[in-house]
Scaffold this motif. Structure first.
Motif, PDB file in Angstrom:
ATOM      1  N   UNK A 283     -76.328 -61.913  24.004  1.00 20.04           N
ATOM      2  CA  UNK A 283     -75.560 -62.526  22.916  1.00 20.04           C
ATOM      3  C   UNK A 283     -76.157 -63.871  22.516  1.00 20.04           C
ATOM      4  N   UNK A 284     -76.235 -64.115  21.245  1.00 17.23           N
ATOM      5  CA  UNK A 284     -76.941 -65.293  20.741  1.00 17.23           C
ATOM      6  C   UNK A 284     -76.227 -66.583  21.136  1.00 17.23           C
ATOM      7  N   UNK A 285     -76.889 -67.372  21.967  1.00 13.36           N
ATOM      8  CA  UNK A 285     -76.395 -68.668  22.393  1.00 13.36           C
ATOM      9  C   UNK A 285     -77.546 -69.658  22.420  1.00 13.36           C
ATOM     10  N   UNK A 286     -77.246 -70.892  22.125  1.00 11.53           N
ATOM     11  CA  UNK A 286     -78.235 -71.967  22.244  1.00 11.53           C
ATOM     12  C   UNK A 286     -77.544 -73.181  22.842  1.00 11.53           C
ATOM     13  N   UNK A 304     -79.139 -79.235  37.987  1.00  9.10           N
ATOM     14  CA  UNK A 304     -78.508 -80.494  38.417  1.00  9.10           C
ATOM     15  C   UNK A 304     -77.570 -81.015  37.338  1.00  9.10           C
ATOM     16  N   UNK A 305     -77.962 -80.863  36.083  1.00  8.15           N
ATOM     17  CA  UNK A 305     -77.102 -81.296  34.986  1.00  8.15           C
ATOM     18  C   UNK A 305     -75.845 -80.443  34.919  1.00  8.15           C
ATOM     19  N   UNK A 306     -75.999 -79.141  35.078  1.00  7.54           N
ATOM     20  CA  UNK A 306     -74.841 -78.243  35.034  1.00  7.54           C
ATOM     21  C   UNK A 306     -73.847 -78.561  36.147  1.00  7.54           C
ATOM     22  N   UNK A 307     -74.353 -78.821  37.317  1.00 12.20           N
ATOM     23  CA  UNK A 307     -73.472 -79.123  38.446  1.00 12.20           C
ATOM     24  C   UNK A 307     -72.724 -80.442  38.259  1.00 12.20           C
ATOM     25  N   UNK A 308     -73.272 -81.322  37.441  1.00 11.56           N
ATOM     26  CA  UNK A 308     -72.650 -82.634  37.233  1.00 11.56           C
ATOM     27  C   UNK A 308     -71.546 -82.607  36.176  1.00 11.56           C
ATOM     28  N   UNK A 309     -71.456 -81.516  35.411  1.00 12.04           N
ATOM     29  CA  UNK A 309     -70.506 -81.427  34.301  1.00 12.04           C
ATOM     30  C   UNK A 309     -69.251 -80.663  34.693  1.00 12.04           C
ATOM     31  N   UNK A 310     -68.114 -81.027  34.103  1.00 14.23           N
ATOM     32  CA  UNK A 310     -66.954 -80.160  34.235  1.00 14.23           C
ATOM     33  C   UNK A 310     -67.044 -79.104  33.124  1.00 14.23           C
ATOM     34  N   UNK A 311     -66.123 -78.152  33.132  1.00 12.57           N
ATOM     35  CA  UNK A 311     -66.256 -77.014  32.224  1.00 12.57           C
ATOM     36  C   UNK A 311     -66.155 -77.418  30.754  1.00 12.57           C
ATOM     37  N   UNK A 312     -65.260 -78.318  30.428  1.00 15.94           N
ATOM     38  CA  UNK A 312     -65.109 -78.742  29.029  1.00 15.94           C
ATOM     39  C   UNK A 312     -66.349 -79.496  28.552  1.00 15.94           C
ATOM     40  N   UNK A 313     -66.935 -80.301  29.416  1.00 16.18           N
ATOM     41  CA  UNK A 313     -68.175 -81.001  29.056  1.00 16.18           C
ATOM     42  C   UNK A 313     -69.303 -79.999  28.847  1.00 16.18           C
ATOM     43  N   UNK A 314     -69.316 -78.984  29.672  1.00 20.20           N
ATOM     44  CA  UNK A 314     -70.327 -77.925  29.543  1.00 20.20           C
ATOM     45  C   UNK A 314     -70.207 -77.209  28.199  1.00 20.20           C
ATOM     46  N   UNK A 315     -68.974 -76.842  27.818  1.00 19.20           N
ATOM     47  CA  UNK A 315     -68.769 -76.148  26.547  1.00 19.20           C
ATOM     48  C   UNK A 315     -69.193 -77.011  25.359  1.00 19.20           C
ATOM     49  N   UNK A 316     -69.014 -78.313  25.476  1.00 16.89           N
ATOM     50  CA  UNK A 316     -69.411 -79.224  24.397  1.00 16.89           C
ATOM     51  C   UNK A 316     -70.916 -79.215  24.173  1.00 16.89           C
ATOM     52  N   UNK A 317     -71.664 -78.798  25.175  1.00 18.30           N
ATOM     53  CA  UNK A 317     -73.120 -78.799  25.082  1.00 18.30           C
ATOM     54  C   UNK A 317     -73.689 -77.428  24.711  1.00 18.30           C
ATOM     55  N   UNK A 319     -73.976 -74.788  21.585  1.00 17.64           N
ATOM     56  CA  UNK A 319     -73.944 -74.944  20.129  1.00 17.64           C
ATOM     57  C   UNK A 319     -72.931 -74.037  19.441  1.00 17.64           C
ATOM     58  N   UNK A 320     -72.569 -72.932  20.076  1.00 16.74           N
ATOM     59  CA  UNK A 320     -71.646 -71.973  19.470  1.00 16.74           C
ATOM     60  C   UNK A 320     -70.243 -72.096  20.089  1.00 16.74           C
ATOM     61  N   UNK A 321     -69.244 -71.639  19.349  1.00 11.72           N
ATOM     62  CA  UNK A 321     -67.891 -71.522  19.896  1.00 11.72           C
ATOM     63  C   UNK A 321     -67.894 -70.387  20.910  1.00 11.72           C
ATOM     64  N   UNK A 322     -67.402 -70.652  22.099  1.00  6.95           N
ATOM     65  CA  UNK A 322     -67.505 -69.673  23.172  1.00  6.95           C
ATOM     66  C   UNK A 322     -66.747 -68.390  22.863  1.00  6.95           C
ATOM     67  N   UNK A 323     -65.703 -68.462  22.040  1.00  8.05           N
ATOM     68  CA  UNK A 323     -64.945 -67.252  21.705  1.00  8.05           C
ATOM     69  C   UNK A 323     -65.749 -66.293  20.832  1.00  8.05           C
ATOM     70  N   UNK A 324     -66.851 -66.757  20.308  1.00 10.19           N
ATOM     71  CA  UNK A 324     -67.758 -65.861  19.583  1.00 10.19           C
ATOM     72  C   UNK A 324     -68.399 -64.876  20.564  1.00 10.19           C
ATOM     73  N   UNK A 325     -68.617 -65.339  21.787  1.00 11.43           N
ATOM     74  CA  UNK A 325     -69.247 -64.519  22.815  1.00 11.43           C
ATOM     75  C   UNK A 325     -68.219 -63.781  23.657  1.00 11.43           C
ATOM     76  N   UNK A 326     -67.076 -64.433  23.921  1.00 12.49           N
ATOM     77  CA  UNK A 326     -66.044 -63.850  24.780  1.00 12.49           C
ATOM     78  C   UNK A 326     -64.687 -64.345  24.297  1.00 12.49           C
ATOM     79  N   UNK A 327     -63.821 -63.419  23.904  1.00  4.98           N
ATOM     80  CA  UNK A 327     -62.501 -63.813  23.425  1.00  4.98           C
ATOM     81  C   UNK A 327     -61.645 -64.264  24.609  1.00  4.98           C
TER      82      UNK A 327
END
Length: 359
Positions: A283-286, A304-317, A319-327
């Motif tokens: 599925x197209x993600x960037x 290391x960057x991924x482990x340092x982020x919480x989930x909401x910070x991760x989603x902000x990084x 480019x697409x709305x995650x519900x496009x990939x998974x409702x």
């Protein structure tokens, strides 16, 4: 697995794979319809069409949404009142759907994981289809199972690696080279990273713990990783073992496995190691969730960057709305159960075509 969302004694399982057929129903009507269909289909498909016509269920449901059998039967009976319903079983990429260019799919009611599939599937459908993104049925069933077993989310592993060996090159990935080697490279990077930073990882195997192909899966990786000490953990699919490993991990890493897409259903940070460098393989993600550079240095930096982020910070990084990939905004099981009930609130008989893999 579809049986888990249906009321008891409300369905009949019909196996379509020759090796799995344990009962054959023959009546004058079935034989008559078979004869009429033999001019356009082979003997097995003619039998399944005739059997379905005579049984006359309100619904025919499959979890094998790419089944040619299901499409042929549904298309042959398209003028009947039977509702043919397909539920997406696994990830569907543009490359994958191209394998159906010579055989259009017939699924009048199609329930997908996300909005992404609505952009790539319609061109391969014989007729207009009602497509609704509902998330992953397997993830929803896993959550229900964990709840009943009082299994709660806890961080046992920093990284969960999804094993996706290409023991046989499937039709959706023809023309791609070095897939095995590139998947083995992911394991090499993970083992090195965890050893360096004292992190815990688990490699969750593709095959069921009782499947004889587990040995082949291990040998496939060891061929490229002869100097590396690692272990693949095989689990019970009946007990959703691989999904449990995802649930207990901070981040999920892999190549083109459907489980990466499904990990969003558990609100997990994922990393697609797109070493094939082809956006159409998944599925197209960037954004932060995709890594194309094969070097260990870039892998270390990204993890290391991924482990340092919480989930909401991760989603902000991403480019697409995650519900496009998974409702994620829907209760998959409640929705499906209510949807199927609304299709047939008065009938107590449903027919389910079991997919070719016996699911």
């Amino acid at each position: 697995q579809i049986k888990l969302i249906l009321p008891l004694n409300s369905y009949k399982v019909i196996n379509s794979r020759v090796d799995d057929i344990d009962e054959i129903y023959l009546t004058p009507k079935i034989l008559c319809f078979m004869f009429l269909n033999l001019f356009t289909n082979n003997f097995r498909i003619s039998y399944l069409i005739s059997l379905t016509k005579v049984m006359n269920p309100k619904q025919v449901i499959t979890f094998n949404d790419h089944s040619t059998d299901f499409s042929l039967i549904g298309y042959a009976l398209r003028k009947s009142n039977i509702k043919f319903i397909g539920i997406q079983q696994a990830g569907r990429s543009k490359i994958y759907t191209e394998s159906f260019k010579d055989f259009n799919i017939h699924i009048p009611y199609y329930y997908t994981i996300g909005e992404f599939e609505k952009d790539i599937i319609p061109k391969y459908l014989k007729d207009k289809s009602m497509i609704k993104p509902i998330g992953s049925l397997k993830v929803a069933l896993a959550k229900e199972f964990f709840k009943k077993k009082l299994i709660e989310s806890k961080r046992l592993f920093d990284i969960c690696v999804i094993s996706e060996p290409r023991i046989d090159q499937s039709s959706d990935l023809k023309g791609y080279k070095n897939l095995q080697e590139q998947r083995a490279l992911i394991i090499r990077h993970v083992v090195k990273y965890c050893k360096k930073f004292n992190k815990k990882y688990i490699i969750t195997g593709k095959h069921d713990i009782n499947d004889s192909r587990t040995k082949v899966e291990e040998l496939t990786y060891k061929y490229y990783l002869k100097d590396l000490d690692f272990k693949i953990t095989f689990n019970s699919k009946k007990e959703f073992g691989s999904y449990k490993n995802i649930l207990m991990s901070e981040i999920v890493v892999g190549a083109t496995s459907s489980m990466l897409q499904e990990s969003f259903g558990f609100k997990k940070k994922i990393l697609y190691c797109d070493y094939e460098n082809d956006i159409q393989l998944y599925p197209y993600l960037t954004g932060i969730c995709v890594l194309k550079d094969k070097s260990y240095e870039n892998f270390e930096k990204r993890v290391s960057e991924l482990l340092s982020l919480d989930y909401s910070q991760y989603l902000d990084k991403i480019d697409q709305n995650i519900d496009y990939i998974y409702n994620t905004k829907i209760d998959t099981l409640d929705f499906l159960r209510n949807e199927l009930k609304s299709f047939n609130s008065s009938s107590k008989t449903r027919s389910k075509l079991k997919d070719r893999d016996g699911k």
